[in-house]
Motif scaffolding. Structure first.
Motif, PDB file in Angstrom:
ATOM      1  N   HIS A  45       0.961  -1.040  -0.049  1.00  0.00           N
ATOM      2  CA  HIS A  45       0.008  -0.145  -0.040  1.00  0.00           C
ATOM      3  C   HIS A  45       0.856   1.249   0.034  1.00  0.00           C
ATOM      4  O   HIS A  45       1.415   1.502   0.996  1.00  0.00           O
ATOM      5  CB  HIS A  45      -0.929  -0.056   1.063  1.00  0.00           C
ATOM      6  CG  HIS A  45      -1.874  -1.122   1.269  1.00  0.00           C
ATOM      7  ND1 HIS A  45      -1.554  -2.442   0.891  1.00  0.00           N
ATOM      8  CD2 HIS A  45      -3.250  -1.251   1.362  1.00  0.00           C
ATOM      9  CE1 HIS A  45      -2.690  -3.003   1.060  1.00  0.00           C
ATOM     10  NE2 HIS A  45      -3.577  -2.226   1.377  1.00  0.00           N
ATOM     11  N   PRO A  46       1.159   1.607  -1.264  1.00  0.00           N
ATOM     12  CA  PRO A  46       2.074   2.766  -1.293  1.00  0.00           C
ATOM     13  C   PRO A  46       1.557   4.062  -0.394  1.00  0.00           C
ATOM     14  O   PRO A  46       0.697   4.349  -0.291  1.00  0.00           O
ATOM     15  CB  PRO A  46       2.133   3.341  -2.646  1.00  0.00           C
ATOM     16  CG  PRO A  46       1.474   2.182  -3.496  1.00  0.00           C
ATOM     17  CD  PRO A  46       0.687   1.586  -2.424  1.00  0.00           C
ATOM     18  N   SER A  53       5.371   7.290  -3.983  1.00  0.00           N
ATOM     19  CA  SER A  53       5.507   5.894  -3.568  1.00  0.00           C
ATOM     20  C   SER A  53       4.835   4.815  -4.422  1.00  0.00           C
ATOM     21  O   SER A  53       5.193   3.748  -4.515  1.00  0.00           O
ATOM     22  CB  SER A  53       4.577   5.807  -2.068  1.00  0.00           C
ATOM     23  OG  SER A  53       3.318   6.354  -2.236  1.00  0.00           O
ATOM     24  N   ASN A  54       3.919   5.328  -5.185  1.00  0.00           N
ATOM     25  CA  ASN A  54       3.393   4.717  -6.528  1.00  0.00           C
ATOM     26  C   ASN A  54       4.325   4.040  -7.523  1.00  0.00           C
ATOM     27  O   ASN A  54       4.619   3.078  -7.983  1.00  0.00           O
ATOM     28  CB  ASN A  54       2.270   5.410  -7.255  1.00  0.00           C
ATOM     29  CG  ASN A  54       1.031   5.321  -6.662  1.00  0.00           C
ATOM     30  OD1 ASN A  54       0.601   4.236  -5.805  1.00  0.00           O
ATOM     31  ND2 ASN A  54       0.151   6.332  -6.688  1.00  0.00           N
ATOM     32  N   ARG A  55       5.546   5.057  -7.626  1.00  0.00           N
ATOM     33  CA  ARG A  55       6.533   4.808  -8.453  1.00  0.00           C
ATOM     34  C   ARG A  55       7.301   3.643  -7.903  1.00  0.00           C
ATOM     35  O   ARG A  55       7.934   2.564  -8.551  1.00  0.00           O
ATOM     36  CB  ARG A  55       7.435   5.970  -8.701  1.00  0.00           C
ATOM     37  CG  ARG A  55       8.662   5.962  -9.879  1.00  0.00           C
ATOM     38  CD  ARG A  55       9.965   5.531  -8.874  1.00  0.00           C
ATOM     39  NE  ARG A  55       9.975   6.418  -7.788  1.00  0.00           N
ATOM     40  CZ  ARG A  55      10.991   5.982  -6.684  1.00  0.00           C
ATOM     41  NH1 ARG A  55      11.585   5.184  -6.785  1.00  0.00           N
ATOM     42  NH2 ARG A  55      11.133   6.820  -5.577  1.00  0.00           N
ATOM     43  N   THR A  70      -0.020  -4.616  -5.765  1.00  0.00           N
ATOM     44  CA  THR A  70       0.051  -3.184  -5.002  1.00  0.00           C
ATOM     45  C   THR A  70      -1.611  -2.850  -5.037  1.00  0.00           C
ATOM     46  O   THR A  70      -2.345  -2.991  -6.139  1.00  0.00           O
ATOM     47  CB  THR A  70       0.732  -2.205  -5.851  1.00  0.00           C
ATOM     48  OG1 THR A  70       2.108  -2.482  -5.869  1.00  0.00           O
ATOM     49  CG2 THR A  70       0.869  -0.881  -5.282  1.00  0.00           C
ATOM     50  N   GLY A  72      -2.988   0.742  -4.955  1.00  0.00           N
ATOM     51  CA  GLY A  72      -2.287   2.239  -5.312  1.00  0.00           C
ATOM     52  C   GLY A  72      -3.355   3.228  -4.941  1.00  0.00           C
ATOM     53  O   GLY A  72      -4.379   3.175  -4.630  1.00  0.00           O
ATOM     54  N   TRP A  73      -2.772   4.531  -4.877  1.00  0.00           N
ATOM     55  CA  TRP A  73      -3.644   5.703  -4.841  1.00  0.00           C
ATOM     56  C   TRP A  73      -3.415   6.819  -5.793  1.00  0.00           C
ATOM     57  O   TRP A  73      -2.421   6.655  -6.582  1.00  0.00           O
ATOM     58  CB  TRP A  73      -3.404   6.093  -3.274  1.00  0.00           C
ATOM     59  CG  TRP A  73      -1.856   6.664  -3.292  1.00  0.00           C
ATOM     60  CD1 TRP A  73      -0.948   5.975  -2.983  1.00  0.00           C
ATOM     61  CD2 TRP A  73      -1.479   8.039  -3.491  1.00  0.00           C
ATOM     62  NE1 TRP A  73       0.539   6.802  -2.811  1.00  0.00           N
ATOM     63  CE2 TRP A  73      -0.110   7.875  -2.900  1.00  0.00           C
ATOM     64  CE3 TRP A  73      -1.917   9.286  -3.491  1.00  0.00           C
ATOM     65  CZ2 TRP A  73       0.747   9.235  -2.875  1.00  0.00           C
ATOM     66  CZ3 TRP A  73      -1.201  10.358  -3.741  1.00  0.00           C
ATOM     67  CH2 TRP A  73       0.093  10.419  -3.330  1.00  0.00           C
ATOM     68  N   LEU A  74      -4.233   7.709  -5.767  1.00  0.00           N
ATOM     69  CA  LEU A  74      -4.143   8.884  -6.722  1.00  0.00           C
ATOM     70  C   LEU A  74      -4.927  10.024  -6.175  1.00  0.00           C
ATOM     71  O   LEU A  74      -5.994   9.885  -5.214  1.00  0.00           O
ATOM     72  CB  LEU A  74      -4.714   8.512  -7.986  1.00  0.00           C
ATOM     73  CG  LEU A  74      -6.108   8.396  -8.485  1.00  0.00           C
ATOM     74  CD1 LEU A  74      -6.276   8.421  -9.997  1.00  0.00           C
ATOM     75  CD2 LEU A  74      -6.501   6.967  -8.051  1.00  0.00           C
ATOM     76  N   TRP A  88      -5.555   1.754 -14.915  1.00  0.00           N
ATOM     77  CA  TRP A  88      -4.692   1.380 -13.503  1.00  0.00           C
ATOM     78  C   TRP A  88      -3.911   0.074 -13.680  1.00  0.00           C
ATOM     79  O   TRP A  88      -3.043   0.038 -13.291  1.00  0.00           O
ATOM     80  CB  TRP A  88      -5.646   1.456 -12.517  1.00  0.00           C
ATOM     81  CG  TRP A  88      -4.903   1.326 -11.192  1.00  0.00           C
ATOM     82  CD1 TRP A  88      -4.996   0.522 -10.382  1.00  0.00           C
ATOM     83  CD2 TRP A  88      -4.272   2.600 -10.642  1.00  0.00           C
ATOM     84  NE1 TRP A  88      -4.309   1.099  -9.094  1.00  0.00           N
ATOM     85  CE2 TRP A  88      -3.800   2.336  -9.385  1.00  0.00           C
ATOM     86  CE3 TRP A  88      -4.204   3.913 -11.188  1.00  0.00           C
ATOM     87  CZ2 TRP A  88      -3.025   3.485  -8.597  1.00  0.00           C
ATOM     88  CZ3 TRP A  88      -3.528   4.918 -10.470  1.00  0.00           C
ATOM     89  CH2 TRP A  88      -2.994   4.271  -9.221  1.00  0.00           C
ATOM     90  N   GLN A  91      -0.504  -0.656 -15.166  1.00  0.00           N
ATOM     91  CA  GLN A  91       0.631  -0.583 -14.640  1.00  0.00           C
ATOM     92  C   GLN A  91       1.271  -1.732 -13.761  1.00  0.00           C
ATOM     93  O   GLN A  91       0.511  -2.576 -13.194  1.00  0.00           O
ATOM     94  CB  GLN A  91       0.636   0.677 -13.416  1.00  0.00           C
ATOM     95  CG  GLN A  91       0.106   1.904 -14.156  1.00  0.00           C
ATOM     96  CD  GLN A  91      -0.410   2.684 -12.954  1.00  0.00           C
ATOM     97  OE1 GLN A  91       0.550   3.655 -12.503  1.00  0.00           O
ATOM     98  NE2 GLN A  91      -1.563   2.625 -12.454  1.00  0.00           N
ATOM     99  N   MET A  94      -0.372  -3.412 -10.318  1.00  0.00           N
ATOM    100  CA  MET A  94      -1.355  -2.802  -9.473  1.00  0.00           C
ATOM    101  C   MET A  94      -2.716  -3.715  -9.879  1.00  0.00           C
ATOM    102  O   MET A  94      -3.086  -3.792 -10.900  1.00  0.00           O
ATOM    103  CB  MET A  94      -1.552  -1.439 -10.328  1.00  0.00           C
ATOM    104  CG  MET A  94      -0.499  -0.256 -10.030  1.00  0.00           C
ATOM    105  SD  MET A  94      -0.716   0.389  -8.313  1.00  0.00           S
ATOM    106  CE  MET A  94       0.673   1.355  -8.296  1.00  0.00           C
TER     107      MET A  94
END
Length: 273
Positions: A45-46, A53-55, A70, A72-74, A88, A91, A94
């Motif tokens: 969980h970034p 942190s997603n990177r 993952t 992820g978030w945005l 999404w 990636q 994800m």
């Protein structure tokens, strides 16, 4: 038995809050720790404290595809957000999304319309979403009813607050939300809310109540290891050795199989050297 930790944080920058370890937690260290504890894979969980942190999550999943996936978030208030959600899964690693909405500019999102476009789009894309904390969790019942094909996972046993002694305060409607087949619960962070030492018996009744309500198909074992004061192995054996009421077949579901099915992700076999 397949063991998938449904929540960890990996990061290589930013400043973690005081309740988490203060130095970055890198993929290599996590892989070694998981191997020592008998954990097959973990869901990263970034963290929001690292804006990039997603990177790093994508890098970790590319390097260790058999170990990490993952949620992820945005930033949902950006004009490009819907297109990002549509892409999404392109990636690496994800498999879903996760939101807390604790930043000052995000706290009104559940009620001011900012998130309204997300739920039907995620339902259409069959993209599961995990939600955490007092800003989002109280709305789970409303979203689950409105979007019956949207898979929602409630973090940290339904946490919405802490008692004065650091104990768990759960969402008022948590057990009743089990009537919605699209709601699940992550059993993450349980040792952190216990008032005693391993095997954390003060949390066992809470776990049993969730088991009775949701059944093993909608409960996911996990740790949030970077904020716990116990070992990863103790988090495993708390469930595999210390819950006599949990049948072996249901134990296997909770420890990994149910998460794999809910999020449609199974760790691939390790690459041959």
């Amino acid at each position: 038995m397949l063991i998938i930790d449904s929540q960890i944080h990996l990061w290589d920058g930013g400043h973690a809050p005081p309740h988490h370890r203060q130095k970055p937690y890198l993929a290599e260290e996590a892989v070694a720790d998981m191997a020592a504890a008998g954990v097959d894979a973990a869901i990263n969980h970034p963290p929001g404290w690292d804006a990039d942190s997603n990177r790093y999550a994508i890098e970790a999943a590319e390097r260790f595809p058999d170990r990490f996936a993952t949620l992820g978030w945005l930033k949902l208030d950006r004009p490009e957000a819907p297109d990002l959600v549509r892409r999404w899964r392109s990636q690496p690693g994800m498999i879903g999304l996760r939101f807390l909405c604790v930043a000052p500019d995000e706290r009104s999102w559940p009620t001011d319309g900012t998130m309204d476009w997300l739920w039907p789009l995620a339902e259409e894309l069959e993209l599961p979403i995990a939600v955490c904390g007092p800003t989002l969790v109280p709305h789970v019942g409303r979203w689950a009813e409105q979007y019956p094909n949207l898979k929602l996972a409630v973090d940290h046993l339904g946490l919405v607050g802490l008692t004065a002694s650091g104990g768990l305060i759960q969402a008022e409607g948590l057990l009743s939300w089990s009537r919605f087949p699209n709601v699940s619960v992550k059993l993450t962070g349980a040792p952190d809310y216990a008032s005693d030492e391993y095997p954390f018996r003060s949390m066992h009744d809470t776990l049993h109540a969730l088991y009775d309500a949701y059944g093993p198909e909608r409960l996911f074992w996990g740790t949030d290891i970077t904020r716990l004061k116990c070992t990863w192995r103790e988090c495993v054996t708390m469930f595999t050795e210390e819950l006599p009421w949990l049948p072996e077949k249901d134990q296997a579901l909770i420890m990994g199989e149910s998460f794999s099915r809910w999020f449609n992700w199974t760790p691939p076999p390790p690459a041959q050297s």
